[in-house]
Motif scaffolding. Structure first.
Motif, PDB file in Angstrom:
ATOM      1  N   LYS A 104      -3.146 -20.767  31.526  1.00 20.43           N
ATOM      2  CA  LYS A 104      -4.130 -20.603  30.448  1.00 20.43           C
ATOM      3  C   LYS A 104      -4.110 -19.161  29.943  1.00 20.43           C
ATOM      4  CE  LYS A 104      -8.967 -21.414  29.328  1.00 20.43           C
ATOM      5  NZ  LYS A 104     -10.249 -21.925  29.785  1.00 20.43           N
ATOM      6  N   ILE A 105      -4.020 -18.204  30.866  1.00 21.08           N
ATOM      7  CA  ILE A 105      -3.921 -16.796  30.480  1.00 21.08           C
ATOM      8  C   ILE A 105      -2.644 -16.568  29.680  1.00 21.08           C
ATOM      9  CG2 ILE A 105      -3.557 -14.456  31.373  1.00 21.08           C
ATOM     10  CD1 ILE A 105      -5.453 -15.293  33.730  1.00 21.08           C
ATOM     11  N   HIS A 106      -1.527 -17.081  30.175  1.00 24.10           N
ATOM     12  CA  HIS A 106      -0.240 -16.951  29.475  1.00 24.10           C
ATOM     13  C   HIS A 106      -0.345 -17.488  28.051  1.00 24.10           C
ATOM     14  CE1 HIS A 106       3.768 -18.364  28.265  1.00 24.10           C
ATOM     15  NE2 HIS A 106       4.210 -17.269  28.886  1.00 24.10           N
ATOM     16  N   ASP A 107      -0.874 -18.691  27.921  1.00 25.37           N
ATOM     17  CA  ASP A 107      -0.965 -19.334  26.608  1.00 25.37           C
ATOM     18  C   ASP A 107      -1.900 -18.588  25.657  1.00 25.37           C
ATOM     19  OD1 ASP A 107       0.764 -21.191  27.640  1.00 25.37           O
ATOM     20  OD2 ASP A 107      -0.727 -22.782  27.853  1.00 25.37           O
ATOM     21  N   SER A 108      -2.919 -17.941  26.204  1.00 21.69           N
ATOM     22  CA  SER A 108      -3.876 -17.246  25.343  1.00 21.69           C
ATOM     23  C   SER A 108      -3.298 -15.958  24.752  1.00 21.69           C
ATOM     24  CB  SER A 108      -5.173 -16.955  26.101  1.00 21.69           C
ATOM     25  OG  SER A 108      -4.967 -15.981  27.093  1.00 21.69           O
ATOM     26  N   PHE A 109      -2.157 -15.496  25.258  1.00 26.38           N
ATOM     27  CA  PHE A 109      -1.540 -14.279  24.741  1.00 26.38           C
ATOM     28  C   PHE A 109      -0.298 -14.547  23.888  1.00 26.38           C
ATOM     29  CE2 PHE A 109      -4.248 -12.359  27.878  1.00 26.38           C
ATOM     30  CZ  PHE A 109      -4.628 -11.181  27.259  1.00 26.38           C
ATOM     31  N   ILE A 110      -0.069 -15.793  23.517  1.00 24.04           N
ATOM     32  CA  ILE A 110       1.059 -16.107  22.641  1.00 24.04           C
ATOM     33  C   ILE A 110       0.612 -15.894  21.200  1.00 24.04           C
ATOM     34  CG2 ILE A 110       2.620 -17.910  21.811  1.00 24.04           C
ATOM     35  CD1 ILE A 110       2.496 -19.147  24.613  1.00 24.04           C
ATOM     36  N   HIS A 111       1.161 -14.894  20.564  1.00 23.38           N
ATOM     37  CA  HIS A 111       0.913 -14.593  19.153  1.00 23.38           C
ATOM     38  C   HIS A 111      -0.567 -14.632  18.790  1.00 23.38           C
ATOM     39  CE1 HIS A 111       5.176 -14.621  18.579  1.00 23.38           C
ATOM     40  NE2 HIS A 111       5.266 -15.833  19.056  1.00 23.38           N
ATOM     41  N   CYS A 112      -1.365 -13.814  19.433  1.00 20.22           N
ATOM     42  CA  CYS A 112      -2.787 -13.739  19.103  1.00 20.22           C
ATOM     43  C   CYS A 112      -3.124 -12.339  18.614  1.00 20.22           C
ATOM     44  CB  CYS A 112      -3.651 -14.112  20.312  1.00 20.22           C
ATOM     45  SG  CYS A 112      -3.656 -12.858  21.598  1.00 20.22           S
ATOM     46  N   VAL A 113      -4.272 -12.234  17.943  1.00 22.05           N
ATOM     47  CA  VAL A 113      -4.776 -10.944  17.479  1.00 22.05           C
ATOM     48  C   VAL A 113      -6.158 -10.758  18.081  1.00 22.05           C
ATOM     49  CG1 VAL A 113      -5.461  -9.566  15.477  1.00 22.05           C
ATOM     50  CG2 VAL A 113      -3.466 -11.084  15.334  1.00 22.05           C
ATOM     51  N   ILE A 114      -6.355  -9.597  18.699  1.00 21.33           N
ATOM     52  CA  ILE A 114      -7.635  -9.269  19.326  1.00 21.33           C
ATOM     53  C   ILE A 114      -8.291  -8.177  18.500  1.00 21.33           C
ATOM     54  CG2 ILE A 114      -8.758  -8.378  21.402  1.00 21.33           C
ATOM     55  CD1 ILE A 114      -6.246  -9.293  22.969  1.00 21.33           C
ATOM     56  N   GLY A 115      -9.536  -8.383  18.124  1.00 21.90           N
ATOM     57  CA  GLY A 115     -10.281  -7.364  17.377  1.00 21.90           C
ATOM     58  C   GLY A 115      -9.773  -7.213  15.969  1.00 21.90           C
ATOM     59  N   GLY A 116      -9.985  -6.014  15.411  1.00 23.38           N
ATOM     60  CA  GLY A 116      -9.469  -5.718  14.086  1.00 23.38           C
ATOM     61  C   GLY A 116     -10.499  -5.725  12.983  1.00 23.38           C
ATOM     62  N   ASN A 117     -11.786  -5.836  13.301  1.00 24.21           N
ATOM     63  CA  ASN A 117     -12.817  -5.800  12.265  1.00 24.21           C
ATOM     64  C   ASN A 117     -13.317  -4.378  12.077  1.00 24.21           C
ATOM     65  OD1 ASN A 117     -12.684  -8.578  12.102  1.00 24.21           O
ATOM     66  ND2 ASN A 117     -14.243  -8.873  13.659  1.00 24.21           N
ATOM     67  N   GLY A 118     -13.223  -3.865  10.856  1.00 20.63           N
ATOM     68  CA  GLY A 118     -13.729  -2.515  10.581  1.00 20.63           C
ATOM     69  C   GLY A 118     -12.938  -1.460  11.324  1.00 20.63           C
ATOM     70  N   ASN A 119     -13.634  -0.607  12.066  1.00 23.95           N
ATOM     71  CA  ASN A 119     -12.990   0.472  12.815  1.00 23.95           C
ATOM     72  C   ASN A 119     -12.584   0.056  14.215  1.00 23.95           C
ATOM     73  OD1 ASN A 119     -13.280   2.271  10.707  1.00 23.95           O
ATOM     74  ND2 ASN A 119     -15.343   2.856  11.343  1.00 23.95           N
ATOM     75  N   GLU A 120     -12.752  -1.205  14.520  1.00 25.76           N
ATOM     76  CA  GLU A 120     -12.446  -1.721  15.850  1.00 25.76           C
ATOM     77  C   GLU A 120     -10.941  -1.739  16.088  1.00 25.76           C
ATOM     78  OE1 GLU A 120     -13.054  -6.031  17.895  1.00 25.76           O
ATOM     79  OE2 GLU A 120     -14.702  -5.285  16.675  1.00 25.76           O
ATOM     80  N   THR A 121     -10.535  -1.585  17.320  1.00 27.81           N
ATOM     81  CA  THR A 121      -9.131  -1.636  17.690  1.00 27.81           C
ATOM     82  C   THR A 121      -8.569  -3.023  17.408  1.00 27.81           C
ATOM     83  OG1 THR A 121      -9.503  -0.030  19.439  1.00 27.81           O
ATOM     84  CG2 THR A 121      -7.519  -1.357  19.605  1.00 27.81           C
ATOM     85  N   ARG A 122      -7.411  -3.070  16.753  1.00 23.43           N
ATOM     86  CA  ARG A 122      -6.729  -4.340  16.480  1.00 23.43           C
ATOM     87  C   ARG A 122      -5.496  -4.386  17.370  1.00 23.43           C
ATOM     88  NH1 ARG A 122      -2.532  -6.098  12.806  1.00 23.43           N
ATOM     89  NH2 ARG A 122      -2.854  -8.290  12.316  1.00 23.43           N
ATOM     90  N   ILE A 123      -5.409  -5.446  18.158  1.00 23.01           N
ATOM     91  CA  ILE A 123      -4.294  -5.600  19.092  1.00 23.01           C
ATOM     92  C   ILE A 123      -3.567  -6.897  18.764  1.00 23.01           C
ATOM     93  CG2 ILE A 123      -3.660  -5.877  21.509  1.00 23.01           C
ATOM     94  CD1 ILE A 123      -6.256  -4.412  22.216  1.00 23.01           C
ATOM     95  N   VAL A 124      -2.260  -6.804  18.608  1.00 20.39           N
ATOM     96  CA  VAL A 124      -1.429  -7.970  18.347  1.00 20.39           C
ATOM     97  C   VAL A 124      -0.639  -8.261  19.618  1.00 20.39           C
ATOM     98  CG1 VAL A 124       0.429  -8.932  16.937  1.00 20.39           C
ATOM     99  CG2 VAL A 124      -1.248  -7.370  15.907  1.00 20.39           C
ATOM    100  N   CYS A 125      -0.715  -9.496  20.084  1.00 24.98           N
ATOM    101  CA  CYS A 125      -0.035  -9.894  21.327  1.00 24.98           C
ATOM    102  C   CYS A 125       1.166 -10.774  21.005  1.00 24.98           C
ATOM    103  CB  CYS A 125      -0.987 -10.677  22.223  1.00 24.98           C
ATOM    104  SG  CYS A 125      -2.538  -9.834  22.530  1.00 24.98           S
ATOM    105  N   THR A 126       2.280 -10.504  21.663  1.00 22.61           N
ATOM    106  CA  THR A 126       3.470 -11.328  21.473  1.00 22.61           C
ATOM    107  C   THR A 126       4.202 -11.523  22.791  1.00 22.61           C
ATOM    108  OG1 THR A 126       4.815  -9.401  20.993  1.00 22.61           O
ATOM    109  CG2 THR A 126       3.854 -10.511  19.103  1.00 22.61           C
ATOM    110  N   GLN A 127       4.792 -12.639  22.942  1.00 28.70           N
ATOM    111  CA  GLN A 127       5.723 -12.953  24.024  1.00 28.70           C
ATOM    112  C   GLN A 127       5.271 -12.585  25.434  1.00 28.70           C
ATOM    113  OE1 GLN A 127       8.236 -14.850  23.213  1.00 28.70           O
ATOM    114  NE2 GLN A 127       7.623 -14.700  21.085  1.00 28.70           N
ATOM    115  N   PRO A 128       4.215 -13.205  25.921  1.00 30.08           N
ATOM    116  CA  PRO A 128       3.864 -12.963  27.328  1.00 30.08           C
ATOM    117  C   PRO A 128       4.899 -13.625  28.230  1.00 30.08           C
ATOM    118  CG  PRO A 128       2.563 -14.751  26.462  1.00 30.08           C
ATOM    119  CD  PRO A 128       3.366 -14.207  25.311  1.00 30.08           C
ATOM    120  N   LYS A 129       4.982 -13.134  29.454  1.00 27.38           N
ATOM    121  CA  LYS A 129       5.896 -13.785  30.391  1.00 27.38           C
ATOM    122  C   LYS A 129       5.250 -13.814  31.773  1.00 27.38           C
ATOM    123  CE  LYS A 129       8.508  -9.559  31.196  1.00 27.38           C
ATOM    124  NZ  LYS A 129       9.789  -8.915  31.154  1.00 27.38           N
TER     125      LYS A 129
END
Length: 154
Positions: A104-129
């Motif tokens: 479930k953790i692995h699947d939740s990090f496949i091509h997801c974006v965390i945050g990114g609203n306003g001045n918040e940190t935007r994190i793009v996740c790709t290719q977990p293993k």
């Protein structure tokens, strides 16, 4: 602007807390060591998910003097096994449940974006293993489960 290790790992931790619906079943925390102490796991009585930074690479990007940072974050599932001396099917079911959490953790990090609203940190996740799918030595020696997913975040 450069983001700190604490900011990035905290954002990943917050994302996991909402994804896994942390509460009575799982505990999450930040740390710099992915493997939890066996006695602590026994006292905790539930799986512990540890968010641990591993590597950071930064390169300047010409658009507005921004800095692109790539992080490797290990997300380790630690748990004290309860059914080591019971029927083997109970131990298998317990490990299956922990591997399900890891998946479930692995699947939740496949091509997801965390945050990114306003001045918040935007994190793009790709290719977990799966760095460690299921550490047999931890099961045999310590009666504990350890599995690790390495997420690549930018």
């Amino acid at each position: 602007m450069s983001k700190s290790t604490k900011t990035i790992t905290q954002a990943v931790l917050d994302y996991l807390a909402t994804t896994l619906l942390v509460g009575d079943n799982v505990e999450c925390r930040r740390a710099y060591l992915p493997v939890a102490d066996v006695e602590e796991l026994e006292l905790l009585g539930k799986p512990l998910v540890v968010v641990c930074p591993v590597d950071r690479k930064a390169e300047p990007v010409n658009r507005g003097n921004t800095l692109r940072q790539q992080w490797s974050i290990d997300i380790a599932v630690n748990a004290k096994l309860k059914h080591r001396n019971d029927l083997s099917s109970l131990l298998t079911d317990e490990i299956d449940e922990l591997i399900g959490l890891l998946e479930k953790i692995h699947d939740s990090f496949i091509h997801c974006v965390i945050g990114g609203n306003g001045n918040e940190t935007r994190i793009v996740c790709t290719q977990p293993k799966h760095l460690i799918f299921c550490d047999m030595e931890m099961i045999m020696e310590y009666n504990c489960f350890l599995g690790v997913v390495r997420a690549s975040v930018e």
